[in-house]
Scaffold this motif. Structure first.
Motif, PDB file in Angstrom:
ATOM      1  N   ALA A  10       2.472  10.054   4.848  1.00 32.44           N
ATOM      2  CA  ALA A  10       1.811   8.753   4.795  1.00 32.44           C
ATOM      3  C   ALA A  10       2.678   7.664   5.434  1.00 32.44           C
ATOM      4  N   LEU A  11       3.970   7.674   5.119  1.00 35.08           N
ATOM      5  CA  LEU A  11       4.859   6.659   5.685  1.00 35.08           C
ATOM      6  C   LEU A  11       5.156   6.906   7.165  1.00 35.08           C
ATOM      7  N   SER A  12       5.012   8.146   7.609  1.00 32.21           N
ATOM      8  CA  SER A  12       5.323   8.498   8.997  1.00 32.21           C
ATOM      9  C   SER A  12       4.171   8.224   9.958  1.00 32.21           C
ATOM     10  N   ARG A  13       2.984   7.942   9.439  1.00 31.83           N
ATOM     11  CA  ARG A  13       1.855   7.670  10.322  1.00 31.83           C
ATOM     12  C   ARG A  13       2.150   6.442  11.181  1.00 31.83           C
TER      13      ARG A  13
ATOM     14  N   VAL B 247       5.530  -4.235  -1.940  1.00 28.58           N
ATOM     15  CA  VAL B 247       5.084  -4.073  -0.563  1.00 28.58           C
ATOM     16  C   VAL B 247       6.247  -3.609   0.314  1.00 28.58           C
ATOM     17  N   LEU B 248       6.061  -2.468   0.975  1.00 30.77           N
ATOM     18  CA  LEU B 248       7.027  -1.967   1.952  1.00 30.77           C
ATOM     19  C   LEU B 248       6.451  -2.224   3.341  1.00 30.77           C
ATOM     20  N   THR B 249       7.224  -2.877   4.197  1.00 31.44           N
ATOM     21  CA  THR B 249       6.743  -3.261   5.524  1.00 31.44           C
ATOM     22  C   THR B 249       7.617  -2.628   6.593  1.00 31.44           C
ATOM     23  N   ARG B 250       6.972  -2.046   7.585  1.00 28.02           N
ATOM     24  CA  ARG B 250       7.722  -1.416   8.677  1.00 28.02           C
ATOM     25  C   ARG B 250       8.351  -2.492   9.562  1.00 28.02           C
ATOM     26  N   ARG B 251       9.616  -2.306   9.859  1.00 27.29           N
ATOM     27  CA  ARG B 251      10.293  -3.238  10.768  1.00 27.29           C
ATOM     28  C   ARG B 251       9.678  -3.153  12.154  1.00 27.29           C
TER      29      ARG B 251
END
Length: 420
Positions: free
Chosen positions: A121-124, A407-411
């Motif tokens: 899920a996080l790698s999408r 909330v985790l946000t991709r850099r």
């Protein structure tokens, strides 16, 4: 029966709704006692707090869960005929069904399935923002379905995760929000009954060793299969708690955000540190505030005589924060569990007493493994950061959760300026 010597307070319904998790412990501290009598929703109750109280409460001779939970909550979390409502030999036999499905290897498989699904899920590439408290439920649902031996198509995962989430979130609510969740649960039970019927029709087929098949083919003391509606409820009791662990996962990431030292320690890959951290997450953060029980017989404890049918409420959160047991209980300190004596009645976020003979949750090992897996996967994705957000946890709200949802946000990857 002689009048009780314990403190008696007027109806506390509004105070309980207003104060939430700290309602019992605040009054115990103020009154200098571990038990007091009051009324909630006009019903007389005795409120208990502490390890000794937990030992008394979880003694199978003293209390049962039957008729101890408001129907508004029972229908969402347990429902009629489930293992939690049984007593004596019937409870022991049904409880064995769950214990047998939660062996060390089975718990490892569940954690592995979750870790793989969470990592995916996080790698999408399109995953730019992940709200842990809610979005991880779909990941847990997928892992739980696959672990149980059930179909986990995206549409099924999405629908079931929404329904499981409502069961947990609305169990403490009253009125329309609770009614809506209970209506949705009817759909979930219908789906579960279909799974039971399918597994029974083909004798479980290739999935004969799966947890879902074990529920479908479980027989009672008379050698009879469980009635289909009851088997459906027990299948949900196998799956729903897995999804409920998502709240612990959100709390775990809050701990990692606020305590970067522990994030660095866990990055070193120590299995012992992972266990210490996961135990402290379960102790420190609020899960369920209390649990209810109905007295099975007449007995006395701490100067109060319980009669059969009396209702008691055990303070789970307050017992986990009892300063007589836990040094500096309001501090998050996983190292407190190094060399811990494992007293079953001091750490009770998922219940106390003995897991085999009593009502203690048999899924604690699975919970610890899932929390550790979540912390590990987040650590393996440094491209996600927790930007400024409100991580406040309001103990007046039941069940409690971080306000922001974590909330985790991709850099953002810097855009190349080469050639310009």
């Amino acid at each position: 029966m002689a009048p009780s010597a314990i403190p008696r307070l007027p109806d506390s319904t509004l105070a309980f709704r207003r104060e939430g998790y700290t309602f019992i412990s605040t009054r115990c501290d103020r009154l200098g006692t571990d038990l007091f009598a009051t009324r909630l929703l006009l019903r007389p109750v005795v409120c208990l707090r502490g390890a000794e109280a937990a030992g008394t409460f979880y003694d199978p001779l003293n209390f049962t869960r039957e008729n101890a939970v408001p129907r508004s909550a029972q229908h969402l979390l347990q429902d009629e005929g489930s293992v939690q409502t049984l007593t004596g030999l019937a409870h022991h036999r049904r409880k064995r069904l769950f214990i047998d499905q939660l062996t060390d290897r089975s718990e490892e498989r569940l954690a592995e399935r979750f870790a793989a699904a969470f990592d995916a899920a996080l790698s999408r590439p399109d995953c730019r923002r992940f709200v842990l408290d809610t979005e991880v439920r779909a990941v847990l649902t997928e892992a739980a379905l696959r672990w149980a031996g059930l179909e986990a198509a995206p549409a099924i995962v999405q629908q079931r995760s929404e329904e499981f989430g409502l069961m947990v979130d609305k169990a403490g609510s009253l009125g329309p929000p609770n009614w809506k969740a209970r209506r949705r649960r009817v759909t979930t039970e219908r789906w579960a009954a279909e799974q039971i019927a399918r597994l029974r029709e083909d004798g479980a087929g290739e999935d004969s060793a799966s947890p879902a098949a074990a529920v479908a083919l479980h027989r009672d003391d008379h050698g009879q299969l469980l009635p289909e509606p009851v088997a459906a409820v027990e299948l949900l009791n196998l799956l729903r708690p897995v999804v409920a662990v998502g709240r612990f996962m959100a709390f775990a990431v809050v701990a990692l955000i606020q305590r970067p030292l522990w994030r660095a320690r866990l990055a070193e890959g120590s299995a012992e540190d992972e266990l210490l951290f996961s135990q402290e997450v379960r102790r420190y953060f609020p899960f369920f505030p209390l649990v209810g029980g109905t007295a099975l017989r007449r007995f006395a404890w701490r100067g109060h005589e319980f009669d059969a049918g009396d209702m008691a409420l055990l303070d789970l959160y307050g017992t986990n924060h009892d300063s007589r047991v836990w040094r500096d209980p309001e501090s998050f300190d996983p190292d407190r569990f190094r060399g811990w004596n494992s007293d079953p009645n001091t750490l009770i976020p998922q219940g106390g007493g003995d897991v085999v003979t009593g009502h203690r949750c048999p899924g604690e090992g699975a919970t610890l493994g899932l929390i550790s897996s979540a912390a590990r996967v987040v650590g393996e994705h440094p491209e996600f950061e927790a930007r400024i957000q409100d991580l406040t946890i309001d103990l007046r709200h039941m069940p409690a959760a971080p306000r922001s949802g974590v909330v985790l946000t991709r850099r953002q990857t810097p855009t190349s300026t080469k050639g310009h």
